[in-house]
Design an enzyme around this catalytic site. Structure first.
Site, PDB file in Angstrom:
ATOM      1  N   HIS A   1     -14.705 -12.807 -69.481  1.00 13.73           N
ATOM      2  CA  HIS A   1     -14.305 -14.049 -70.155  1.00 13.73           C
ATOM      3  C   HIS A   1     -14.653 -15.302 -69.372  1.00 13.73           C
ATOM      4  CE1 HIS A   1     -11.201 -11.355 -72.189  1.00 13.73           C
ATOM      5  NE2 HIS A   1     -12.046 -11.738 -73.109  1.00 13.73           N
ATOM      6  N   HIS A   2     -14.743 -15.213 -68.066  1.00 11.22           N
ATOM      7  CA  HIS A   2     -15.056 -16.348 -67.191  1.00 11.22           C
ATOM      8  C   HIS A   2     -14.075 -17.507 -67.394  1.00 11.22           C
ATOM      9  CE1 HIS A   2     -18.716 -14.047 -66.823  1.00 11.22           C
ATOM     10  NE2 HIS A   2     -18.962 -14.242 -68.087  1.00 11.22           N
ATOM     11  N   CYS A   3     -12.808 -17.166 -67.666  1.00 10.97           N
ATOM     12  CA  CYS A   3     -11.766 -18.186 -67.906  1.00 10.97           C
ATOM     13  C   CYS A   3     -12.144 -19.113 -69.064  1.00 10.97           C
ATOM     14  CB  CYS A   3     -11.484 -18.989 -66.643  1.00 10.97           C
ATOM     15  SG  CYS A   3     -10.862 -17.979 -65.294  1.00 10.97           S
ATOM     16  N   ALA A   4     -12.851 -18.565 -70.042  1.00 14.65           N
ATOM     17  CA  ALA A   4     -13.292 -19.375 -71.181  1.00 14.65           C
ATOM     18  C   ALA A   4     -12.989 -18.657 -72.502  1.00 14.65           C
ATOM     19  CB  ALA A   4     -14.788 -19.657 -71.066  1.00 14.65           C
ATOM     20  N   GLN A   5     -11.809 -18.043 -72.602  1.00 12.31           N
ATOM     21  CA  GLN A   5     -11.449 -17.315 -73.804  1.00 12.31           C
ATOM     22  C   GLN A   5     -11.505 -18.174 -75.069  1.00 12.31           C
ATOM     23  OE1 GLN A   5      -9.836 -17.124 -70.889  1.00 12.31           O
ATOM     24  NE2 GLN A   5      -9.045 -15.068 -70.511  1.00 12.31           N
TER      25      GLN A   5
END
Length: 69
Positions: A22-26
Site C-alpha cells: 500500500h505504501h501508506c497510500a490506501q
C-alpha cells in the site's frame, strides 16, 4: 500481474529489490481501484548501471509472465 508476484520474482530471479503493497497510500489505491502497487526507489548511491539492471530485470520479468497468456 500482482505487485507482490513482481517483487518476489525480481528479488529471487534477478536480485533486484522493490517494494510492493500500500505504501501508506490506501486512499489512492481505493480511488484507482487497485489492491496494491509496486515501486522502485532510488537514492544518491544508485548508479546508471543499477537503473539499467532494474529495467532489464523488469523487462525479463514482464516477458516471463506474459508468456503464460
Amino acid at each position: 500481474m500482482h505487485p507482490t508476484d513482481l517483487a518476489t520474482f525480481l528479488d529471487q530471479q534477478h536480485g533486484v529489490a522493490i517494494r510492493s503493497g500500500h505504501h501508506c497510500a490506501q486512499p489512492l489505491h481505493r480511488y484507482l481501484g487497485v489492491s496494491a502497487s509496486a515501486r522502485a526507489s532510488l537514492y544518491l548511491y544508485n548508479t546508471k548501471e543499477d537503473v539499467d539492471s532494474f529495467i532489464q530485470a523488469l523487462h525479463d520479468t514482464v516477458s516471463f509472465f506474459n508468456s503464460f497468456k
